[in-house]
Write a protein that holds these residues in place. Structure first.
Motif, PDB file in Angstrom:
ATOM      1  N   VAL A   1       0.853  -1.187   0.000  1.00 40.34           N
ATOM      2  CA  VAL A   1       0.000   0.000   0.000  1.00 40.34           C
ATOM      3  C   VAL A   1       0.888   1.237   0.000  1.00 40.34           C
ATOM      4  O   VAL A   1       1.844   1.318   0.782  1.00 40.34           O
ATOM      5  N   ARG A   2       0.605   2.175  -0.910  1.00 43.13           N
ATOM      6  CA  ARG A   2       1.347   3.435  -0.929  1.00 43.13           C
ATOM      7  C   ARG A   2       0.643   4.441  -0.019  1.00 43.13           C
ATOM      8  O   ARG A   2      -0.540   4.742  -0.209  1.00 43.13           O
ATOM      9  N   VAL A   3       1.380   4.944   0.971  1.00 43.09           N
ATOM     10  CA  VAL A   3       0.829   5.902   1.932  1.00 43.09           C
ATOM     11  C   VAL A   3       1.280   7.298   1.533  1.00 43.09           C
ATOM     12  O   VAL A   3       2.484   7.557   1.389  1.00 43.09           O
ATOM     13  N   ARG A   4       0.318   8.181   1.315  1.00 42.73           N
ATOM     14  CA  ARG A   4       0.658   9.543   0.931  1.00 42.73           C
ATOM     15  C   ARG A   4       1.297  10.301   2.102  1.00 42.73           C
ATOM     16  O   ARG A   4       1.110   9.943   3.258  1.00 42.73           O
ATOM     17  N   ALA A   5       2.030  11.355   1.775  1.00 40.30           N
ATOM     18  CA  ALA A   5       2.613  12.216   2.812  1.00 40.30           C
ATOM     19  C   ALA A   5       1.492  12.815   3.655  1.00 40.30           C
ATOM     20  O   ALA A   5       0.454  13.227   3.133  1.00 40.30           O
ATOM     21  N   HIS A   6       1.685  12.843   4.956  1.00 40.70           N
ATOM     22  CA  HIS A   6       0.650  13.363   5.846  1.00 40.70           C
ATOM     23  C   HIS A   6       1.268  13.823   7.166  1.00 40.70           C
ATOM     24  O   HIS A   6       2.421  13.513   7.469  1.00 40.70           O
ATOM     25  N   LYS A   7       0.499  14.570   7.949  1.00 39.18           N
ATOM     26  CA  LYS A   7       0.926  14.992   9.284  1.00 39.18           C
ATOM     27  C   LYS A   7       0.515  13.944  10.301  1.00 39.18           C
ATOM     28  O   LYS A   7      -0.514  13.299  10.164  1.00 39.18           O
ATOM     29  N   ARG A   8       1.343  13.817  11.348  1.00 39.77           N
ATOM     30  CA  ARG A   8       1.055  12.852  12.395  1.00 39.77           C
ATOM     31  C   ARG A   8       1.370  13.489  13.747  1.00 39.77           C
ATOM     32  O   ARG A   8       2.277  14.307  13.873  1.00 39.77           O
ATOM     33  N   GLY A   9       0.650  13.098  14.784  1.00 39.98           N
ATOM     34  CA  GLY A   9       0.921  13.589  16.136  1.00 39.98           C
ATOM     35  C   GLY A   9       0.094  14.803  16.501  1.00 39.98           C
ATOM     36  O   GLY A   9      -0.757  15.279  15.745  1.00 39.98           O
ATOM     37  N   GLN A  10       0.365  15.328  17.703  1.00 41.40           N
ATOM     38  CA  GLN A  10      -0.375  16.469  18.223  1.00 41.40           C
ATOM     39  C   GLN A  10       0.402  17.751  17.993  1.00 41.40           C
ATOM     40  O   GLN A  10       1.638  17.749  17.903  1.00 41.40           O
ATOM     41  N   SER A  11      -0.318  18.858  17.932  1.00 44.33           N
ATOM     42  CA  SER A  11       0.335  20.162  17.794  1.00 44.33           C
ATOM     43  C   SER A  11       1.194  20.434  19.017  1.00 44.33           C
ATOM     44  O   SER A  11       0.878  19.996  20.130  1.00 44.33           O
ATOM     45  N   ALA A  12       2.265  21.172  18.814  1.00 49.56           N
ATOM     46  CA  ALA A  12       3.194  21.490  19.913  1.00 49.56           C
ATOM     47  C   ALA A  12       2.486  22.288  20.999  1.00 49.56           C
ATOM     48  O   ALA A  12       1.592  23.087  20.729  1.00 49.56           O
ATOM     49  N   ASP A  13       2.874  22.044  22.220  1.00 48.65           N
ATOM     50  CA  ASP A  13       2.316  22.758  23.364  1.00 48.65           C
ATOM     51  C   ASP A  13       2.605  24.242  23.227  1.00 48.65           C
ATOM     52  O   ASP A  13       3.757  24.662  23.107  1.00 48.65           O
ATOM     53  N   ARG A  14       1.560  25.058  23.239  1.00 50.57           N
ATOM     54  CA  ARG A  14       1.763  26.503  23.079  1.00 50.57           C
ATOM     55  C   ARG A  14       2.480  27.125  24.265  1.00 50.57           C
ATOM     56  O   ARG A  14       3.008  28.226  24.179  1.00 50.57           O
ATOM     57  N   ASP A  15       2.478  26.416  25.404  1.00 54.16           N
ATOM     58  CA  ASP A  15       3.166  26.946  26.582  1.00 54.16           C
ATOM     59  C   ASP A  15       4.670  26.710  26.533  1.00 54.16           C
ATOM     60  O   ASP A  15       5.418  27.249  27.354  1.00 54.16           O
ATOM     61  N   LEU A  16       5.129  25.891  25.568  1.00 52.95           N
ATOM     62  CA  LEU A  16       6.565  25.634  25.464  1.00 52.95           C
ATOM     63  C   LEU A  16       7.217  26.812  24.770  1.00 52.95           C
ATOM     64  O   LEU A  16       6.898  27.130  23.628  1.00 52.95           O
ATOM     65  N   PRO A  17       8.156  27.507  25.425  1.00 53.28           N
ATOM     66  CA  PRO A  17       8.754  28.707  24.828  1.00 53.28           C
ATOM     67  C   PRO A  17       9.521  28.398  23.553  1.00 53.28           C
ATOM     68  O   PRO A  17      10.042  27.301  23.354  1.00 53.28           O
TER      69      PRO A  17
END
Length: 340
Positions: A314-330
């Motif tokens: 199966v060919r898997v297209r490019a995609h985003k994975r995971g959660q957005s970065a914590d906005r509280d992290l400087p």
């Protein structure tokens, strides 16, 4: 007590009052009384001519963290050429320079940053540390390390590190010499600290390690001072109070007023405060990530093929994975660059 003041007061007093006796040297030859007095006079003269910098504990911690940005953490496998190349490009003053800091506070900060462990007993044995850099010669840079042992005792430098300079006047770390100091080593022998060849080798190897690793803080100081950012704040301070100077003159202790003139206290500025705050926040964040089962931070996964045991592809297209970065992290706050 401030270490450089302790050394000046001790050696000045010795020159004024003491007449040391001859003692056996490490080479089997006597170290003569006059040779000992010449050593005291040499150290006292160098300190009196040096530009004195005292780092408060935040400044030492900040400079050490900048060093690790270049050198890497102890568990990282970065080549020594990384930090050596950086140090070579620092414009170190062509003078005698004394740089002093609280070694215990620095190691407490290192423990807090998670880069080492130290017991309370190990920390309690650490006190003020001072490096005397002699960069006046066009051919070499000399480095000596002095350490406080208690509030009124210190250990002299048993070795001097001499780093040859390349044709461009920069340090050549492939060409270094460790020069033993006969008077200092003879004194350690007389005190019973060096009782055998093995104990001498162990002490001198340990001293070499301290000098080689910790002297980099001195170079980071001048890298930070050379930037246009508000990393560090400096303040010139008289080494003797008015009453101390008056008392010294009254009793004819001219070596005190001539040697202990003034020093520069180094503290961190707003940019360095932001750097250390970011560092602490990032450390807390990484510790939390390590103990949790949280999904990875959002990132791109490149297009790829997924092959199954039954032969299906199966060919898997490019995609985003995971959660957005914590906005509280400087956002990362970087230290001084050599191009600044």
């Amino acid at each position: 007590m401030i270490l450089y003041k302790m050394i000046a007061l001790k050696f000045g007093h010795f020159l004024d009052k003491e007449n040391p006796g001859n003692m056996p040297g490490p080479d089997g030859q006597l170290v003569l009384s006059e040779e000992i007095r010449q050593h005291w006079q040499s150290v006292l003269g160098d300190i009196s001519s040096a530009r004195i910098y005292l780092l408060d504990y935040n400044a030492a911690n900040y400079l050490d963290s900048l060093r690790l940005d270049v050198q890497g953490m102890p568990w990282e496998d970065r080549p020594e050429s990384c930090i050596q190349g950086y140090v070579r490009d620092v414009d170190f003053p062509p003078d005698l320079v004394w740089i002093e800091y609280d070694d215990r506070k620095l190691w407490e900060d290192r423990v807090g940053r998670g880069i080492t462990t130290q017991s309370e007993g190990e920390l309690s044995s650490r006190h003020q540390r001072g490096f005397l850099f002699d960069n006046r010669s066009p051919d070499k840079l000399s480095v000596r390390l002095f350490c406080a042992v208690t509030d009124n005792l210190f250990s002299d430098a048993p070795l001097v590190l001499e780093i040859s300079k390349a044709q461009d006047g920069r340090p050549d770390f492939d060409n270094v010499i460790w020069k033993p100091q006969r008077t200092v080593i003879a004194g350690l022998m007389r005190l019973g600290i060096l009782t055998s060849e093995a104990s001498a080798r162990e002490l001198l190897d340990e001293h070499k390690g301290h000098v080689s690793y910790e002297m980099v803080i001195g170079f980071m100081l001048f890298a930070a001072l050379a930037t246009r950012e508000d990393d560090l704040l400096s303040q010139k301070v008289a080494s003797l109070s008015t009453s101390q100077a008056k008392t010294a003159r009254k009793f004819g202790k001219t070596w005190m007023t001539e040697t202990l003139k003034s020093h520069v206290t180094i503290r961190i500025g707003p940019a360095a405060e932001r750097h250390l705050s970011e560092q602490k926040a990032r450390l807390r964040f990484e510790e939390a990530q390590a103990v949790s089962r949280a999904t990875p931070i959002e990132h791109w996964v490149a297009e790829h093929e997924r092959r199954y045991s039954n032969g299906k592809v199966v060919r898997v297209r490019a995609h985003k994975r995971g959660q957005s970065a914590d906005r509280d992290l400087p956002t990362r706050v970087v230290g001084p660059s050599m191009q600044g």
